[in-house]
Design an enzyme around this catalytic site. Sequence first.
Site, PDB file in Angstrom:
ATOM      1  N   GLU A 261       0.820  -1.217   0.000  1.00 48.10           N
ATOM      2  CA  GLU A 261       0.000   0.000   0.000  1.00 48.10           C
ATOM      3  C   GLU A 261       0.849   1.260   0.000  1.00 48.10           C
ATOM      4  OE1 GLU A 261      -2.837  -0.095   3.217  1.00 48.10           O
ATOM      5  OE2 GLU A 261      -4.037  -1.655   2.252  1.00 48.10           O
TER       6      GLU A 261
ATOM      7  N   GLU B 146      -6.299  -7.465  -0.590  1.00 47.79           N
ATOM      8  CA  GLU B 146      -6.577  -7.318   0.845  1.00 47.79           C
ATOM      9  C   GLU B 146      -7.927  -6.642   1.047  1.00 47.79           C
ATOM     10  OE1 GLU B 146      -3.203  -5.796   3.407  1.00 47.79           O
ATOM     11  OE2 GLU B 146      -4.839  -4.599   4.264  1.00 47.79           O
TER      12      GLU B 146
ATOM     13  N   SER C  74      -8.912   0.713  10.114  1.00 52.44           N
ATOM     14  CA  SER C  74      -7.910   0.454  11.150  1.00 52.44           C
ATOM     15  C   SER C  74      -7.707  -1.047  11.347  1.00 52.44           C
ATOM     16  CB  SER C  74      -8.355   1.081  12.475  1.00 52.44           C
ATOM     17  OG  SER C  74      -9.446   0.335  13.004  1.00 52.44           O
TER      18      SER C  74
HETATM   19  C1  IDC Z   1      -3.035  -3.750  10.518  1.00 50.65           C
HETATM   20  C2  IDC Z   1      -3.244  -4.881  11.484  1.00 50.65           C
HETATM   21  C3  IDC Z   1      -2.944  -4.413  12.890  1.00 50.65           C
HETATM   22  C4  IDC Z   1      -1.537  -3.819  12.919  1.00 50.65           C
HETATM   23  C5  IDC Z   1      -1.410  -2.725  11.860  1.00 50.65           C
HETATM   24  C6  IDC Z   1      -0.013  -2.119  11.770  1.00 50.65           C
HETATM   25  O1  IDC Z   1      -4.566  -5.350  11.361  1.00 50.65           O
HETATM   26  O2  IDC Z   1      -3.063  -5.469  13.811  1.00 50.65           O
HETATM   27  O3  IDC Z   1      -1.288  -3.282  14.193  1.00 50.65           O
HETATM   28  O4  IDC Z   1      -1.727  -3.261  10.598  1.00 50.65           O
HETATM   29  O5  IDC Z   1       0.875  -2.956  11.179  1.00 50.65           O
HETATM   30  C7  IDC Z   1      -4.024  -2.139   5.790  1.00 50.65           C
HETATM   31  C8  IDC Z   1      -2.702  -2.781   5.849  1.00 50.65           C
HETATM   32  C9  IDC Z   1      -2.628  -3.797   6.963  1.00 50.65           C
HETATM   33  C10 IDC Z   1      -3.364  -3.294   8.198  1.00 50.65           C
HETATM   34  C11 IDC Z   1      -4.852  -3.179   7.846  1.00 50.65           C
HETATM   35  C12 IDC Z   1      -5.714  -2.703   9.004  1.00 50.65           C
HETATM   36  O6  IDC Z   1      -2.301  -3.354   4.636  1.00 50.65           O
HETATM   37  O7  IDC Z   1      -1.269  -4.019   7.261  1.00 50.65           O
HETATM   38  O8  IDC Z   1      -3.210  -4.252   9.226  1.00 50.65           O
HETATM   39  N1  IDC Z   1      -4.986  -2.260   6.717  1.00 50.65           N
HETATM   40  O9  IDC Z   1      -5.330  -1.436   9.420  1.00 50.65           O
HETATM   41  N2  IDC Z   1      -4.475  -1.341   4.855  1.00 50.65           N
HETATM   42  C13 IDC Z   1      -5.710  -0.908   5.174  1.00 50.65           C
HETATM   43  C14 IDC Z   1      -6.060  -1.492   6.378  1.00 50.65           C
END
Ligand code: IDC
Length: 321
Positions: A160, A249, A256
């Site tokens: 991303e 994804e 979040s």
């Molecule tokens: C989130 C995880 C969370 C972690 C965070 C930071 O769910 O537990 O603390 O990352 O690393 C994304 C990302 C993905 C995120 C997810 C939710 O690719 O890594 O995971 N998210 O925030 N993009 C949109 C949402």
Amino acid sequence: MKKKIILFSVFTAMVLTGALGLRAAVSQAAKPSPLQVRGTRIVNASGKAVTLKGVSTHGIAWYPQYVNKSCFQSFKKMGANTVRLAFYSDDAAGYSKSLYKKVEEGIQAATDLGMYVVIDWHILSDGNPKTNQKKAKEFFTHFSKKYAGQSNILYEICNEPNGNVTWEKDIKPYASKMISLIRKYDKKAIIIVGTPTWSQDVDIVAQNPIKNQKNIMYALHFYAATHKDWIRDKLKKANQSGLPILVTEFSICDASGNGALDTKEAGKWMKLLKKYKIGRIAWNISNKNETSALIKSSCQKTGNIKKGDLSKSGKWIMKNW
Ligand code: IDC
């Protein structure tokens, strides 16, 4: 005496071939057909359309225990044909070269199960793919060399991109470099390119996609409680202009990775993805106390996961995807 020996050898041979034949049948799932991109779709070697349906690991530095065959098999039984291995690229997010081994274990497990595998270079806090480009080169050289020609591998080169990053100046030049690097070894595997604004702006990419390369797709990510009509409109626009898109994804909570589920919006997403036959990979295989975790937090199992072990989002997704 001679007769006895002959009979004995025939008997032994029969037992051996029988046993081996059975073992082969038990341990070897059908090999996934090599994939290629045709128009906006993925097709297999005989030209038949394939829709990838998958589950993504959480960061493998944090939840390595779910990278195992029994866990992946549980999701296969629930309809998944793909696993995505999320390898965070930022030091602060657990990057370590020692985790290459985990990725290899994950690839082996998925391969044994006859599943497709997306090797995901998970940029996130490092918003510009150029930030860790040196490490990315090392990563993709290693994996494309090792798995060249293995039919179930897909490469996702930048999860991303976000922040002060543009398609023209940052992502596209990075992608061109990574594609030629991977193509040195792996001539055919599908390569998925991340898009601006956390892999949402497929409409911008559609105006100037990468030319003269085969088997390239573009990532679109959504979290249904946050990303609604305006992102679906981007998808429609890009699809209509011929851009091949893969949802590498998604979840049905907010961006979040936590918060309330929005099954109404999630339903609209599923309808659209099914209409366009776009593949989709659900975030995330863990029991973390967050609503995007597919396994409920009270469940400690890391394999042999049953429907009853799933979280609310897990249950909804496995039923409706
Ligand atoms: C989130 C995880 C969370 C972690 C965070 C930071 O769910 O537990 O603390 O990352 O690393 C994304 C990302 C993905 C995120 C997810 C939710 O690719 O890594 O995971 N998210 O925030 N993009 C949109 C949402």
